[in-house]
Design a protein around this motif. Structure first.
Motif, PDB file in Angstrom:
ATOM      1  N   VAL A 163      -6.774   2.052  -7.731  1.00 33.38           N
ATOM      2  CA  VAL A 163      -6.027   2.583  -6.590  1.00 33.38           C
ATOM      3  C   VAL A 163      -6.347   1.770  -5.342  1.00 33.38           C
ATOM      4  O   VAL A 163      -5.456   1.407  -4.567  1.00 33.38           O
ATOM      5  N   LEU A 164      -7.630   1.453  -5.146  1.00 34.02           N
ATOM      6  CA  LEU A 164      -8.029   0.651  -3.997  1.00 34.02           C
ATOM      7  C   LEU A 164      -7.403  -0.731  -4.057  1.00 34.02           C
ATOM      8  O   LEU A 164      -6.896  -1.246  -3.043  1.00 34.02           O
ATOM      9  N   LEU A 165      -7.401  -1.342  -5.231  1.00 35.04           N
ATOM     10  CA  LEU A 165      -6.805  -2.663  -5.394  1.00 35.04           C
ATOM     11  C   LEU A 165      -5.307  -2.627  -5.090  1.00 35.04           C
ATOM     12  O   LEU A 165      -4.779  -3.517  -4.405  1.00 35.04           O
ATOM     13  N   LEU A 166      -4.623  -1.606  -5.565  1.00 37.95           N
ATOM     14  CA  LEU A 166      -3.197  -1.469  -5.304  1.00 37.95           C
ATOM     15  C   LEU A 166      -2.934  -1.284  -3.813  1.00 37.95           C
ATOM     16  O   LEU A 166      -2.019  -1.897  -3.254  1.00 37.95           O
ATOM     17  N   ALA A 167      -3.736  -0.458  -3.150  1.00 31.59           N
ATOM     18  CA  ALA A 167      -3.561  -0.236  -1.716  1.00 31.59           C
ATOM     19  C   ALA A 167      -3.852  -1.512  -0.922  1.00 31.59           C
ATOM     20  O   ALA A 167      -3.130  -1.838   0.027  1.00 31.59           O
ATOM     21  N   LEU A 168      -4.890  -2.253  -1.303  1.00 33.87           N
ATOM     22  CA  LEU A 168      -5.208  -3.501  -0.610  1.00 33.87           C
ATOM     23  C   LEU A 168      -4.112  -4.545  -0.805  1.00 33.87           C
ATOM     24  O   LEU A 168      -3.754  -5.265   0.131  1.00 33.87           O
ATOM     25  N   PHE A 169      -3.577  -4.620  -2.006  1.00 34.24           N
ATOM     26  CA  PHE A 169      -2.486  -5.552  -2.267  1.00 34.24           C
ATOM     27  C   PHE A 169      -1.280  -5.218  -1.394  1.00 34.24           C
ATOM     28  O   PHE A 169      -0.650  -6.098  -0.810  1.00 34.24           O
ATOM     29  N   GLY A 170      -0.977  -3.951  -1.295  1.00 32.84           N
ATOM     30  CA  GLY A 170       0.141  -3.525  -0.445  1.00 32.84           C
ATOM     31  C   GLY A 170      -0.102  -3.853   1.017  1.00 32.84           C
ATOM     32  O   GLY A 170       0.803  -4.314   1.721  1.00 32.84           O
ATOM     33  N   ALA A 171      -1.331  -3.643   1.482  1.00 36.98           N
ATOM     34  CA  ALA A 171      -1.641  -3.934   2.881  1.00 36.98           C
ATOM     35  C   ALA A 171      -1.555  -5.435   3.158  1.00 36.98           C
ATOM     36  O   ALA A 171      -1.025  -5.852   4.193  1.00 36.98           O
ATOM     37  N   VAL A 172      -2.058  -6.249   2.250  1.00 37.08           N
ATOM     38  CA  VAL A 172      -1.998  -7.704   2.426  1.00 37.08           C
ATOM     39  C   VAL A 172      -0.548  -8.174   2.429  1.00 37.08           C
ATOM     40  O   VAL A 172      -0.148  -8.995   3.262  1.00 37.08           O
ATOM     41  N   ALA A 173       0.256  -7.646   1.515  1.00 40.57           N
ATOM     42  CA  ALA A 173       1.664  -8.034   1.466  1.00 40.57           C
ATOM     43  C   ALA A 173       2.376  -7.643   2.753  1.00 40.57           C
ATOM     44  O   ALA A 173       3.194  -8.410   3.286  1.00 40.57           O
ATOM     45  N   LEU A 174       2.070  -6.487   3.299  1.00 39.04           N
ATOM     46  CA  LEU A 174       2.684  -6.036   4.540  1.00 39.04           C
ATOM     47  C   LEU A 174       2.278  -6.924   5.709  1.00 39.04           C
ATOM     48  O   LEU A 174       3.115  -7.328   6.514  1.00 39.04           O
ATOM     49  N   VAL A 175       1.005  -7.278   5.792  1.00 38.53           N
ATOM     50  CA  VAL A 175       0.523  -8.130   6.883  1.00 38.53           C
ATOM     51  C   VAL A 175       1.137  -9.525   6.768  1.00 38.53           C
ATOM     52  O   VAL A 175       1.590 -10.092   7.773  1.00 38.53           O
ATOM     53  N   LEU A 176       1.165 -10.086   5.569  1.00 41.12           N
ATOM     54  CA  LEU A 176       1.748 -11.418   5.403  1.00 41.12           C
ATOM     55  C   LEU A 176       3.218 -11.428   5.785  1.00 41.12           C
ATOM     56  O   LEU A 176       3.696 -12.371   6.411  1.00 41.12           O
ATOM     57  N   ARG A 177       3.919 -10.386   5.412  1.00 42.97           N
ATOM     58  CA  ARG A 177       5.341 -10.329   5.740  1.00 42.97           C
ATOM     59  C   ARG A 177       5.551 -10.211   7.247  1.00 42.97           C
ATOM     60  O   ARG A 177       6.504 -10.745   7.788  1.00 42.97           O
ATOM     61  N   ALA A 178       4.648  -9.504   7.924  1.00 47.99           N
ATOM     62  CA  ALA A 178       4.772  -9.351   9.371  1.00 47.99           C
ATOM     63  C   ALA A 178       4.366 -10.622  10.109  1.00 47.99           C
ATOM     64  O   ALA A 178       4.912 -10.939  11.163  1.00 47.99           O
ATOM     65  N   VAL A 179       3.412 -11.380   9.566  1.00 44.54           N
ATOM     66  CA  VAL A 179       2.883 -12.555  10.263  1.00 44.54           C
ATOM     67  C   VAL A 179       3.718 -13.796   9.995  1.00 44.54           C
ATOM     68  O   VAL A 179       4.006 -14.564  10.910  1.00 44.54           O
TER      69      VAL A 179
END
Length: 92
Positions: free
Chosen positions: A34-50
């Motif tokens: 669950v933590l890995l899935l949440a971290l992957f989602g957060a990284v994808a969101l940040v990369l898309r925003a940056v």
């Protein structure tokens, strides 16, 4: 500069990733998955925003990044050459 006109879309995609992580927890997934899935989602969101989304902006961003890396490598090489020259001739 990042275009914020798609902010609701970004927020929705981020919320969907968080929701999928909480759903995975409800289904009994291990905590680390669950933590890995949440971290992957957060990284994808940040990369898309940056990272720029427009094709022309994306090309400019990569060119600027490569130019910066070349400048850093040149500065490091010159610094190492000066250090090598000083060891050969301590009077310099």
């Amino acid at each position: 500069m990042t275009d914020v006109s798609n902010l609701p879309e970004l927020a929705a995609s981020g919320a969907a990733r968080v929701f999928s992580a909480t759903r995975a927890a409800e289904y009994g997934w291990p905590w680390w998955a669950v933590l890995l899935l949440a971290l992957f989602g957060a990284v994808a969101l940040v990369l898309r925003a940056v990272l720029p989304q427009d094709s022309g902006d994306r090309v400019k961003w990569w060119r600027d990044l490569l130019r910066h890396r070349e400048r850093v490598a040149d500065a490091k090489r010159r610094s190492e050459e000066r250090a090598t020259d000083r060891t050969r001739d301590p009077r310099a």
